[in-house]
Motif scaffolding. Structure first.
Motif, short mmCIF file in Angstrom:
data_model
loop_
_atom_site.label_atom_id
_atom_site.label_comp_id
_atom_site.label_asym_id
_atom_site.label_seq_id
_atom_site.Cartn_x
_atom_site.Cartn_y
_atom_site.Cartn_z
N SER A 148 0.85 -1.19 0.00
CA SER A 148 0.00 0.00 0.00
C SER A 148 0.89 1.25 0.00
CB SER A 148 -0.89 0.02 1.24
OG SER A 148 -1.79 -1.07 1.23
N ALA A 149 0.65 2.10 -0.98
CA ALA A 149 1.36 3.38 -1.08
C ALA A 149 2.87 3.15 -0.88
CB ALA A 149 0.81 4.38 -0.08
N LEU A 150 3.48 3.92 0.06
CA LEU A 150 4.92 3.82 0.29
C LEU A 150 5.23 3.30 1.69
CD1 LEU A 150 5.91 7.25 -1.35
CD2 LEU A 150 6.00 4.97 -2.40
N GLN A 151 4.32 2.49 2.25
CA GLN A 151 4.47 2.01 3.63
C GLN A 151 5.71 1.14 3.82
OE1 GLN A 151 0.80 0.09 4.79
NE2 GLN A 151 -0.44 1.92 4.40
N GLU A 152 6.09 0.45 2.78
CA GLU A 152 7.27 -0.43 2.91
C GLU A 152 8.50 0.38 3.32
OE1 GLU A 152 7.96 -2.93 -0.55
OE2 GLU A 152 10.10 -2.73 -0.17
N GLN A 153 8.66 1.59 2.76
CA GLN A 153 9.80 2.43 3.12
C GLN A 153 9.78 2.80 4.60
OE1 GLN A 153 12.63 4.71 1.01
NE2 GLN A 153 12.99 3.59 2.89
N ALA A 154 8.60 2.90 5.18
CA ALA A 154 8.47 3.32 6.57
C ALA A 154 8.68 2.18 7.57
CB ALA A 154 7.09 3.95 6.79
N GLY A 155 8.86 0.95 7.08
CA GLY A 155 9.18 -0.14 8.00
C GLY A 155 8.23 -1.31 7.99
N HIS A 156 7.26 -1.31 7.10
CA HIS A 156 6.23 -2.35 7.07
C HIS A 156 6.74 -3.55 6.28
CE1 HIS A 156 2.57 -4.45 6.84
NE2 HIS A 156 1.72 -3.45 6.68
N TYR A 157 7.60 -4.36 6.90
CA TYR A 157 8.16 -5.54 6.25
C TYR A 157 8.73 -6.47 7.31
CZ TYR A 157 12.35 -2.69 6.94
OH TYR A 157 13.32 -1.90 7.51
N GLY A 158 8.95 -7.71 6.92
CA GLY A 158 9.56 -8.68 7.84
C GLY A 158 9.90 -9.97 7.10
N PRO A 159 10.65 -10.88 7.75
CA PRO A 159 11.12 -12.10 7.08
C PRO A 159 10.17 -13.28 7.23
CG PRO A 159 12.23 -11.83 9.18
CD PRO A 159 11.29 -10.66 9.06
N ILE A 160 10.31 -14.23 6.33
CA ILE A 160 9.60 -15.51 6.38
C ILE A 160 10.62 -16.62 6.15
CG2 ILE A 160 7.83 -16.99 5.32
CD1 ILE A 160 6.46 -14.46 4.27
N VAL A 161 10.57 -17.63 6.99
CA VAL A 161 11.35 -18.85 6.77
C VAL A 161 10.39 -20.02 6.80
CG1 VAL A 161 13.10 -20.41 7.71
CG2 VAL A 161 13.50 -17.95 7.74
N VAL A 162 10.44 -20.84 5.75
CA VAL A 162 9.61 -22.03 5.68
C VAL A 162 10.53 -23.25 5.77
CG1 VAL A 162 7.90 -23.34 4.39
CG2 VAL A 162 7.94 -20.83 4.22
N ASP A 163 10.38 -24.01 6.85
CA ASP A 163 11.18 -25.22 7.01
C ASP A 163 10.63 -26.33 6.12
OD1 ASP A 163 13.01 -24.27 9.01
OD2 ASP A 163 11.34 -24.31 10.42
N PRO A 164 11.51 -27.14 5.52
CA PRO A 164 11.03 -28.19 4.61
C PRO A 164 10.29 -29.28 5.35
CG PRO A 164 13.40 -28.36 4.96
CD PRO A 164 12.98 -27.09 5.63
N ALA A 165 9.39 -29.94 4.62
CA ALA A 165 8.63 -31.05 5.23
C ALA A 165 9.54 -32.24 5.50
CB ALA A 165 7.50 -31.45 4.29
N GLY A 166 10.55 -32.43 4.66
CA GLY A 166 11.48 -33.53 4.84
C GLY A 166 12.85 -33.02 5.25
N PRO A 167 13.87 -33.81 5.03
CA PRO A 167 15.23 -33.39 5.38
C PRO A 167 15.64 -32.15 4.59
CG PRO A 167 15.13 -35.76 4.96
CD PRO A 167 13.82 -35.20 4.53
N ASP A 168 16.39 -31.28 5.25
CA ASP A 168 16.88 -30.08 4.59
C ASP A 168 18.20 -30.40 3.89
OD1 ASP A 168 17.79 -27.54 3.86
OD2 ASP A 168 16.88 -26.59 5.60
N PRO A 169 18.29 -30.18 2.58
CA PRO A 169 19.56 -30.48 1.90
C PRO A 169 20.71 -29.58 2.32
CG PRO A 169 18.04 -29.37 0.42
CD PRO A 169 17.26 -29.68 1.66
N VAL A 170 20.39 -28.47 2.96
CA VAL A 170 21.43 -27.55 3.44
C VAL A 170 21.76 -27.91 4.88
CG1 VAL A 170 22.06 -25.15 3.89
CG2 VAL A 170 20.60 -25.72 1.93
N GLU A 171 22.96 -28.37 5.10
CA GLU A 171 23.38 -28.76 6.44
C GLU A 171 24.08 -27.59 7.11
OE1 GLU A 171 25.81 -32.17 5.73
OE2 GLU A 171 24.12 -33.55 5.80
N ALA A 172 23.60 -27.22 8.28
CA ALA A 172 24.20 -26.10 9.00
C ALA A 172 23.99 -26.28 10.49
CB ALA A 172 23.60 -24.78 8.54
N ASP A 173 24.93 -25.75 11.25
CA ASP A 173 24.83 -25.84 12.71
C ASP A 173 24.05 -24.67 13.29
OD1 ASP A 173 26.65 -28.18 12.95
OD2 ASP A 173 28.10 -26.76 12.11
#
Length: 591
Positions: A148-173
């Motif tokens: 909406s309009a220029l709200q994103e510039q003012a701070g209206h945003y955030g992250p999304i992480v979706v974990d896989p249903a099965g094993p994650d091919p990316v291995e990380a600690d």
């Protein structure tokens, strides 16, 4: 790979210390935050039903204050942690005194839940709650923001992480989100007004007769006659922006914990309104393992450029006491900074800003054959080029002749492009620039990611050859700050969408006739970059940077019915007209 007895989610919460840990109060305060302080940093929310409250308040970043729009009281808003294969119910309550919205950037959702006012729904009125309930269809790193309009510039945003249903091919600690953005004390509409009055208003790096830029007198004369700037890299710069890492300024000490020998996954999201960032960790090799949420074969690099709205997942193995994560704005007018730290407060050296880059002949779409060089290697004076001023007069470039070449030869455009005052440049010889690392990164002396390095980790599910080619031109008049597709601003083409039959397979060619890089985003779909990857393994993305004076191609399977936004993700370009609607027909029907 070392393995820790802690889950990745536990580590996400426990592994960030320093100011990141201090900014972790409970998010679920409920109600509006009108006239109260907005917190920097974000919390994590998950589950099958999530409440998000949009409010307004004051933000302070490194002593600079301005009004902002927050969700659940913070900028960025909360990290949505979802699980592939489940369903989620997102309840968005608007406490502003004007309409708002949330677009789930990169998630595959029904079009009527996509969150674009005027395209997929009417918006969320003040005091109302909008509920989006949908199945979570894919894993990966994404983000959300207002449309909406220029709200994103003012701070209206955030992250999304979706974990896989099965094993994650990316291995990380350890698993962290690094969301890059900007803060300005200016009202976004004030920025828009200033850009309309002078597109170089925020460029404090303009050339002059006393600067140190590697330009000779003939080159300076040529740029001057064109009334263009070789340093016109970004429209809005560090002259007003403070660049942010997870909502924190570079002096505010965001830290990510690690222990020796660990593999650290960083989910890098460019959630800015107008900034491209060059990301590096001096002394470390970064393995790019995902692009726009989709897994790719690991690519070892020492730097990558991330356009607005793109995401890259990287894996690093930090060493020593600390390593600095540098996200330098593409025009080198500032940087966001975070630290990989073995102990709280550990620091590594922060490299100084590098010299601002200069636009090249290739950025003008004047490639003189393969390997076109930059202005340093082109003696226009010796070539006898007479380049009159670029103006917005009816034929502003008519006399601009570079050995028989005109920068506004509209005969080069297909008939689908509307020629008028909204176009002040035509790329004369656009070439495929997906092997280009990005403005200013062609001579850095270390390996930089290009689109041609990306190969999908798994075979794509649609092997069909496209049945037709669709060519779209990215057009603009930089002096008037007019931006468009095919010479037509969105307000002029809203009743004439780009139409696809259901399940149609199309090759789309985006030609950039301007001298600015544009990150182009298609809602509701992933497309496959035509980048020379092995058959069936072209990388899938939802956003692609089209370099100045160049083109990209992607293959699209239009299998998500409905009306979808298609636009440049530079906020002020979109707001100025570089926006369209893509309409995909229902199965067996007409879109």
């Amino acid at each position: 790979m070392s393995t820790l007895p802690l889950s990745r989610r536990h580590l996400l919460g426990a592994g960030t210390f320093g100011i990141g840990a201090l900014a972790m109060p409970a998010w679920a305060r409920g109600g509006a935050i009108n006239d109260s302080a907005i917190r920097a940093g974000f919390d994590e929310v998950s589950g099958t039903s999530i409440d998000l409250t949009v409010g307004e308040g004051m933000r302070t970043v490194q002593g600079r204050r301005g009004r902002g729009i927050a969700v659940n009281g913070s900028v960025p808003g909360p990290l949505l942690r979802l699980k592939e294969g489940t369903s989620v119910r997102l309840n968005v309550r608007n406490t502003l005194d004007h309409d708002s919205s949330v677009h789930w950037h990169g998630l595959l959702v029904p079009f009527y839940l996509d969150g674009v006012p005027g395209v997929s729904f009417p918006g969320i009125s003040p005091g109302e709650t909008f509920t989006a309930e949908f199945p979570v269809r894919q894993a990966g790193t994404y983000w959300w923001h207002s449309h909406s309009a220029l709200q994103e510039q003012a701070g209206h945003y955030g992250p999304i992480v979706v974990d896989p249903a099965g094993p994650d091919p990316v291995e990380a600690d350890r698993d962290y989100v690094l969301l890059l953005s900007e803060f300005t004390p200016l009202d976004p509409h004030t920025i828009m007004k200033k850009l309309k009055k002078g597109e170089g208003y925020f460029n404090y790096q303009q050339t002059s007769w006393t600067d140190d830029y590697p330009l000779d007198a003939g080159q300076r004369l040529m740029w001057g006659r064109m009334r263009m700037m070789a340093t016109d890299i970004l429209d809005v710069t560090g002259s007003t922006y403070t660049y942010l890492a997870n909502g924190h300024g570079p002096e505010e000490g965001l830290e990510f914990a690690f222990s020796p020998g660990e593999r650290v996954r960083l989910r890098v999201i460019n959630g800015s309104a107008m900034s491209f960032f060059n990301v590096r960790i001096p002394g470390a090799v970064m393995h790019v393992v995902a692009a726009d949420g989709q897994n790719v074969r690991p690519v070892p690099v020492e730097e990558f450029q991330i356009g607005t709205a793109e995401t890259y997942d990287i894996v690093v193995e930090p060493v020593g006491e600390a390593m600095t994560i540098v996200a330098e704005a593409m025009d080198r007018s500032g940087m966001a900074v975070a630290t990989l730290a073995r102990r709280p407060g550990a620091r590594a050296a922060i490299p100084p800003l590098r010299e601002p880059p200069l636009l090249t002949v290739a950025d003008m779409g004047m490639n003189h054959g393969s390997g076109a060089g930059d202005m340093e290697g082109m003696d226009h004076a010796a070539m006898g080029h007479d380049m009159p001023a670029m103006t917005t007069a009816p034929e502003p470039m008519g006399g601009m002749d570079m050995g028989g070449m005109s920068m506004r030869d509209t005969s080069l455009l297909p008939p689908t492009v509307k020629v008028g005052p909204g176009i002040d440049m035509v790329a004369m010889n656009p070439v495929d620039r997906m092997g280009d690392p990005g403005i200013g990164l062609d001579r850095v002396g270390h390996r930089v990611l290009t689109y041609n390095d990306l190969v999908s980790l798994v075979r794509n599910d649609d092997p069909r050859t496209p049945s037709r080619m669709l060519e779209i031109h990215l057009t603009g008049n930089m002096e008037r700050y007019m931006w468009s597709f095919d010479g037509k601003k969105y307000s002029a083409v809203s009743d004439d969408p780009i139409r696809f039959a259901y399940d149609e397979r199309v090759r789309v060619k985006l030609v950039n006739d301007t001298m600015m890089a544009h990150p182009i985003h298609l809602h509701g779909h992933f497309f496959e970059l035509v980048n020379g990857a092995p058959e069936g393994f072209q990388p899938q993305k939802h956003t692609v940077i089209v370099q100045p004076g160049g083109f990209v191609q992607f293959d699209l399977t239009a299998d998500e019915p409905g009306d979808w936004a298609f636009h440049c993700h530079l906020l002020y370009h979109m707001h100025s007209g570089m926006f369209q609607v893509v309409s995909v027909a229902e199965p067996g029907g007409v879109g």
